[in-house]
Design an enzyme around this catalytic site. Structure first.
Site, PDB file in Angstrom:
ATOM      1  CG  HIS A 280      -0.562  -0.057   2.504  1.00  0.00           C
ATOM      2  ND1 HIS A 280      -0.271   1.085   3.209  1.00  0.00           N
ATOM      3  CD2 HIS A 280      -0.336  -1.087   3.344  1.00  0.00           C
ATOM      4  CE1 HIS A 280       0.114   0.750   4.432  1.00  0.00           C
ATOM      5  NE2 HIS A 280       0.101  -0.564   4.542  1.00  0.00           N
ATOM      6  CG  ASP A 292       2.491  -0.068   7.747  1.00  0.00           C
ATOM      7  OD1 ASP A 292       2.032  -0.536   6.692  1.00  0.00           O
ATOM      8  OD2 ASP A 292       1.783   0.143   8.747  1.00  0.00           O
ATOM      9  CD  GLU A 326      -3.267  -1.483   5.659  1.00  0.00           C
ATOM     10  OE1 GLU A 326      -3.440  -2.500   6.341  1.00  0.00           O
ATOM     11  OE2 GLU A 326      -2.749  -0.450   6.117  1.00  0.00           O
ATOM     12  CD  GLU A 327      -1.534   1.970   7.761  1.00  0.00           C
ATOM     13  OE1 GLU A 327      -2.289   1.550   8.653  1.00  0.00           O
ATOM     14  OE2 GLU A 327      -0.384   1.524   7.572  1.00  0.00           O
ATOM     15  CG  ASP A 354       0.938  -3.971   4.955  1.00  0.00           C
ATOM     16  OD1 ASP A 354       1.827  -3.183   5.313  1.00  0.00           O
ATOM     17  OD2 ASP A 354      -0.272  -3.785   5.224  1.00  0.00           O
ATOM     18  CG  HIS A 424       0.671   2.356  12.538  1.00  0.00           C
ATOM     19  ND1 HIS A 424      -0.574   1.893  12.923  1.00  0.00           N
ATOM     20  CD2 HIS A 424       0.886   1.837  11.299  1.00  0.00           C
ATOM     21  CE1 HIS A 424      -1.072   1.129  11.961  1.00  0.00           C
ATOM     22  NE2 HIS A 424      -0.194   1.075  10.968  1.00  0.00           N
TER      23      HIS A 424
END
Ligand SMILES: [Zn+2]
Length: 458
Positions: A280, A292, A326-327, A354, A424
């Site tokens: 992503h 990520d 995606e998030e 991922d 994140h």
């Protein structure tokens, strides 16, 4: 020694020999060797992370990433490169968040927090209140309205370290991030502070998406770094009446248009039958979105680059999808799957990367046993390159909606011991991607798709 010489000869013959279906082993070795000698997608990853940076869904940076890769993929000369429109949420973080413990015993102590994705803001004055620490939803319910109303709830359940699989550890604590605000609001809380969903002991707050519930008041939510969570907890033990202040200025806007970026090498025999490989493009905004999932993007492009570099002509179409969103809303994956229902094509298999650029160890499959057994029968090809694990397990959030269409799925499995140190957080930067591990991952995916394409029978 003799064995080593023989092995090396096979590899080097593989590099120079014409690629033919009869010599799968040479092809696989050539894929890895080519990848370990090329830096195309590594430099693309550097541009994505260092020049564009964090790419929150709906942001100008996410759009810049779409435009950058659309141009890059066209320049790389794949058969088809196009954008697939989708609608994505548009949440904006606003100013850097501030927070502090306000204690009569210890004075004011600044701590590191960040707003959780889709949270409402506190407004310019921030909020300050007494804190109630909890470790489970049961504890929250037990305390009830009389102990919670008008206060801040501090969810402080640590990720469980008693497992080898860090994704399980993450799963053991992420519930408080996803549902903490909505559940605490039911008892009259005015805000929540959530321990970061990570096994790391550091000062990085880890953001991530949260969900409000229909009909339940929306209250502001922040993640606090694990070290600061430990500090707050110890201060609360010494002084239960202390206050906590935080200020966030995040805001939710109307959905906006965005895109999946797609490139493919057309199948020579069955162009309408498709192998999907993806990662992503969007990321959280506090870091650079390197692990990520900048790496998933780079590796998916690397798969196509390798097929082209080795002049492999797949029987079926190999399609790289750089998914958007995606998030937050998972709209890119849903849009692709929705359109696939009426595209007239058949998606045969979908693979996602991922899980960070740790050392690749294998693949996990949401697929019939026969398919997994087939892949296991190729394990000798992979063992030399460090991959040994081919089992049932999760695939990826972006490819997941294809399950409804009966498409077998898989995910690249990596050594994820470090992944949640970055995940994140502001710590998810390019410097934490190892070039070799990135390339080995891309080559692994290319090798799997090469073998599946060659051996696919309906
Ligand atoms: Zn991701």
């Amino acid at each position: 020694m003799k064995l080593i010489v023989t092995t090396l000869m096979v590899i080097f013959i593989g590099l120079n020999a014409p690629i033919s279906a009869q010599n799968n082993e040479n092809v696989i070795n050539s894929l890895f060797l080519n990848s370990l000698n090329d830096t195309t997608t590594y430099h693309q990853l550097r541009y994505l992370t260092k020049t564009i940076g964090g790419r929150l869904t709906g942001s100008p940076q996410a759009m810049a990433a779409v435009e950058y890769f659309y141009e890059q993929l066209k320049q790389m000369g794949f058969d088809t490169v196009y954008l697939q429109e989708t609608k994505v949420p548009h949440w904006v973080r606003g100013e850097k968040e501030t927070a502090r413990i306000v204690s009569t015993k210890y004075g004011r102590e600044d701590v590191n927090v960040c707003a959780l994705g889709t949270s409402i803001g506190t407004g310019n004055n921030g909020i300050v209140a007494n804190v109630v620490e909890v470790h489970s939803m049961e504890e929250l319910a037990k305390l009830g309205i009389k102990n919670i109303k008008g206060k801040l709830v501090f969810f402080n359940h640590p990720a469980d370290p008693n497992t080898y699989a860090t994704f399980s550890s993450y799963g053991s604590s992420v519930w408080q991030r996803s549902n903490g605000a909505a559940e605490a609001a039911k008892f009259g809380a005015i805000g929540v502070i959530v321990r970061s969903a990570t096994l790391a002991h550091d000062y990085f707050p880890h953001t991530g998406v949260m969900r409000y519930q229909e009909g339940i008041e929306k209250i502001p939510a922040v993640a606090i770094s694990t070290n600061d969570a430990d500090l707050l907890s110890s201060r609360l033990k010494a002084e239960p009446q202390l206050n906590f202040f935080f200020k966030t200025t995040c805001e939710q806007f109307a959905d906006v248009k965005s895109y999946n970026v797609i490139a493919e090498i057309k199948g020579s025999k069955s162009p309408n039958e498709v192998f999907v490989v993806g990662g992503h493009l969007d990321s959280w905004d506090t870091g650079e979105g390197a692990n990520d999932d900048g790496i998933g993007v780079a590796q998916s492009i690397e798969v196509l680059r390798l097929f082209m570099a080795l002049n492999l002509k797949p029987a079926h179409t190999i399609r790289a999808i750089l998914y958007m969103d995606e998030e937050v809303g998972q709209s890119g994956g849903s849009t692709y799957a929705e359109l696939a229902k009426t595209s007239g094509e058949k998606n045969l298999f979908a693979l996602e990367s991922d899980r960070g650029a740790g050392l690749p160890l294998g693949f996990s499959f949401e697929a019939p046993d026969e398919l997994i057994k087939k892949v296991q029968s190729w394990q000798d090809f992979f063992l030399r390159w460090g991959l040994y694990s081919f089992t049932k397990g999760g695939s990826g959030v972006d490819v997941e909606p294809l399950k409804e269409l009966g498409v077998p799925l898989a995910g690249l499995v990596t050594n994820s011991q470090e992944y949640f140190d970055y995940h994140h957080s502001p710590n998810d930067v390019f410097e934490h991607v190892n070039y070799r591990e990135l390339q080995l991952g891309g080559a692994s995916m290319a090798a799997l798709l090469y073998l599946l394409d060659l051996n696919w029978v309906e």
